[in-house]
Write a protein that holds these residues in place. Structure first.
Motif, mmCIF file in Angstrom:
data_model
loop_
_atom_site.group_PDB
_atom_site.id
_atom_site.type_symbol
_atom_site.label_atom_id
_atom_site.label_comp_id
_atom_site.label_asym_id
_atom_site.label_seq_id
_atom_site.Cartn_x
_atom_site.Cartn_y
_atom_site.Cartn_z
ATOM 1 N N PRO A 52 -12.229 -8.464 -3.007
ATOM 2 C CA PRO A 52 -12.178 -8.212 -4.455
ATOM 3 C C PRO A 52 -13.539 -7.909 -5.074
ATOM 4 O O PRO A 52 -13.610 -7.224 -6.099
ATOM 5 N N LYS A 92 0.819 -1.216 0.000
ATOM 6 C CA LYS A 92 0.000 0.000 0.000
ATOM 7 C C LYS A 92 0.853 1.266 0.000
ATOM 8 O O LYS A 92 0.390 2.327 -0.426
ATOM 9 N N THR A 145 -7.220 0.802 -9.428
ATOM 10 C CA THR A 145 -6.199 1.333 -8.508
ATOM 11 C C THR A 145 -4.945 1.731 -9.273
ATOM 12 O O THR A 145 -4.392 2.824 -9.064
ATOM 13 N N GLU A 149 -7.511 -0.396 -0.472
ATOM 14 C CA GLU A 149 -7.518 -1.325 0.655
ATOM 15 C C GLU A 149 -8.864 -2.041 0.768
ATOM 16 O O GLU A 149 -8.923 -3.202 1.186
ATOM 17 N N SER A 179 -14.593 -4.273 -5.814
ATOM 18 C CA SER A 179 -14.026 -3.552 -6.959
ATOM 19 C C SER A 179 -15.119 -3.114 -7.926
ATOM 20 O O SER A 179 -16.091 -3.842 -8.158
ATOM 21 N N GLY A 188 -2.661 -7.633 -5.351
ATOM 22 C CA GLY A 188 -4.006 -7.854 -4.834
ATOM 23 C C GLY A 188 -4.971 -6.713 -5.055
ATOM 24 O O GLY A 188 -6.107 -6.749 -4.569
ATOM 25 N N TYR A 189 -4.543 -5.677 -5.774
ATOM 26 C CA TYR A 189 -5.428 -4.560 -6.090
ATOM 27 C C TYR A 189 -6.080 -4.795 -7.448
ATOM 28 O O TYR A 189 -5.880 -5.842 -8.075
ATOM 29 N N ASP A 190 -6.853 -3.826 -7.928
ATOM 30 C CA ASP A 190 -7.492 -3.990 -9.231
ATOM 31 C C ASP A 190 -6.922 -2.982 -10.222
ATOM 32 O O ASP A 190 -6.059 -2.144 -9.896
ATOM 33 N N ARG A 212 -8.667 -4.737 -1.831
ATOM 34 C CA ARG A 212 -7.728 -5.796 -1.448
ATOM 35 C C ARG A 212 -8.339 -6.719 -0.398
ATOM 36 O O ARG A 212 -8.105 -7.932 -0.400
#
Length: 465
Positions: A216, A106, A149, A210, A219, A144-146, A213
């Protein structure tokens, strides 16, 4: 939701219709070097030149001719990335970064957004950010983000920096030149805006990131989760592919050095008063050459065969061909407006609406006027050239400083460029990340509303000082 191509063609059709409805007109212009500046109070009607379907068909081609330098730059970046990707260096580097961060990914968000913000506020880093989308997408998806992000880190980071341009020569510099004031006039207000709005942007992105994450399905592009994991995937089971060999370290070193050269080459040190560093003054033609040469150097450095190098470069360029097309089509909107002589008419309507307004009301209305103008003319330098010589004299009658008018102009232009489909950077970045335009709107409208209100507060304070 229609694709980016359909949205842009639809806007071109709307502009074509307006050339039949909006009266044609022009200002008289005075020549200053290579730039033609409109003269306030000289607007006059001209013979209508309504555009037709044939003009719409040709508009994107004319737009491509006008934007060919940017389009080629995008293709050369794609080719360069294609060669580097073929070495396996990017995947190995990303994998090792994720391992080193070990749950602290992050912190990439505030660090990168601050860097992009500094680039945007100092030398107008905007089109140049296109090179970073394909680089950062695998990093954030692997963490682990999309894809939202990853795009927001670049687009909102650099976008807010450009919105609060402190010494950006391509927005503030050009506008200040037309207004006859120093680049430093209004600097403290813009610095305060930069600190506040960049902080808001970082908080906005980190909060969303966050949440995604942790879940999911939260998102905005949750339906693309599995697809994006495959599209931007890193094969963690491929131990050989993840190994940072000597050749891959060399490729990554050349890769990093290329981007450092790119950033250095576009900073106008002479205009910023930094005399001990030489200004290269490179533009997209020189930058295209940089990435072409860098791609060849990477291939030679890792002993890549000629056929393999060429295939990697061509495939990489092909991956970003759609982005180059979007840039060309977006320029077609301005082509239709200018050919139909409605651009100056719309500006004249704004000139008439602002005449005689109270100082605080004047600066707020000026800011609000620049919002639709920025949609129609997404180039900040082009909008400055067209409007500042008209707006500055109007401000003098209401005791509004030229610097505050410039702040209103660049703030509106920067805000609109965070979401307008007429921006090649917005549509290009979304195309690279495969994000539908309506999903981006859903995500960014809350942030845009915060920026809108905050900017009006700053402009009101500026008018009272």
């Amino acid at each position: 939701m229609p694709s980016a191509y359909t949205i842009l063609f639809s806007i071109i059709l709307v502009m074509m219709a307006l050339t039949w409805l909006v009266p044609a007109g022009q200002y008289d212009y005075t020549q200053s070097g290579d730039v033609a500046q409109p003269i306030a109070g000289t607007y006059h009607r001209v013979e209508r030149n309504a555009q037709g379907i044939f003009d719409v068909i040709l508009a994107s081609f004319h737009g491509f001719y006008e934007a060919v330098e940017i389009a080629l730059f995008i293709l050369m970046v794609g080719g360069f990335l294609g060669v580097v990707m073929k070495t396996g260096a990017i995947n190995a580097g990303i994998a090792n970064v994720i391992r080193l961060l070990n749950g602290r990914e992050k912190y990439m968000i505030p660090i990168l957004m601050t860097l992009f913000g500094l680039g945007g506020t100092s030398f107008g880093m905007w089109e140049e950010t296109m090179a970073f989308y394909p680089l950062l997408l695998p990093v954030f998806v692997a963490a682990g983000y999309d894809s939202i992000t990853a795009v927001s880190v670049v687009l909102l980071g650099a976008g807010v920096g450009t919105l609060c341009s402190t010494v950006n020569p391509f927005a503030t510099g050009i506008a200040s030149g037309f207004a006859g004031i120093s680049l430093g006039d209004g600097l403290f207000l813009r610095l305060a805006m930069l600190v506040v709005l960049e902080g808001v942007a970082i908080f906005y992105v980190m909060r969303y990131a966050e949440k995604v994450r942790a879940n999911p399905q939260a998102s905005i592009v949750a339906n693309q989760y599995e697809e994006n994991r495959k599209r931007f995937a890193i094969n963690w089971d491929d131990q050989e592919g993840m190994e940072l060999t000597r050749k891959r370290k060399l490729a990554l070193t050349i890769f990093a050095f290329t981007f450092i050269i790119m950033i250095y080459s576009v900073i106008p040190f002479d205009e910023l008063g930094i005399s001990f560093l030489p200004t290269l003054g490179w533009y997209f033609t020189e930058l295209s050459g940089l990435f072409l040469v860098a791609g060849i150097i990477v291939g030679l450095a890792v002993h890549m065969k000629e056929q393999e190098l060429i295939e990697g470069f061509v495939q990489g360029a092909a991956d970003l061909l759609g982005v180059a097309f979007i840039i060309a089509i977006s320029r077609g909107i301005t082509v239709i407006m200018n050919s139909g002589f409605i651009t100056d008419t719309i500006l004249n309507w704004g000139e008439q609406a602002l005449a005689g307004a109270h100082s605080i009301l004047f600066i707020i209305l000026t800011y609000l006027l620049y919002l639709p103008l920025s949609f129609l003319i997404p180039s900040s330098s082009g909008l400055a050239t067209l409007s500042i010589p008209i707006m500055v004299p109007l401000g003098e009658f209401t005791n509004i400083s030229s610097a505050l008018i410039i702040t209103a102009f660049q703030s509106a232009s920067g805000l609109v460029n965070l979401l307008t489909p007429t921006s090649a950077v917005v549509m290009g970045g979304l195309a690279v990340a495969h994000i539908p335009y309506d999903r981006w709107l859903k995500y960014v409208l809350g942030f845009v509303s915060i920026v809108l209100v905050t900017t009006i507060i700053f402009l009101t304070i500026g008018a009272l000082l």
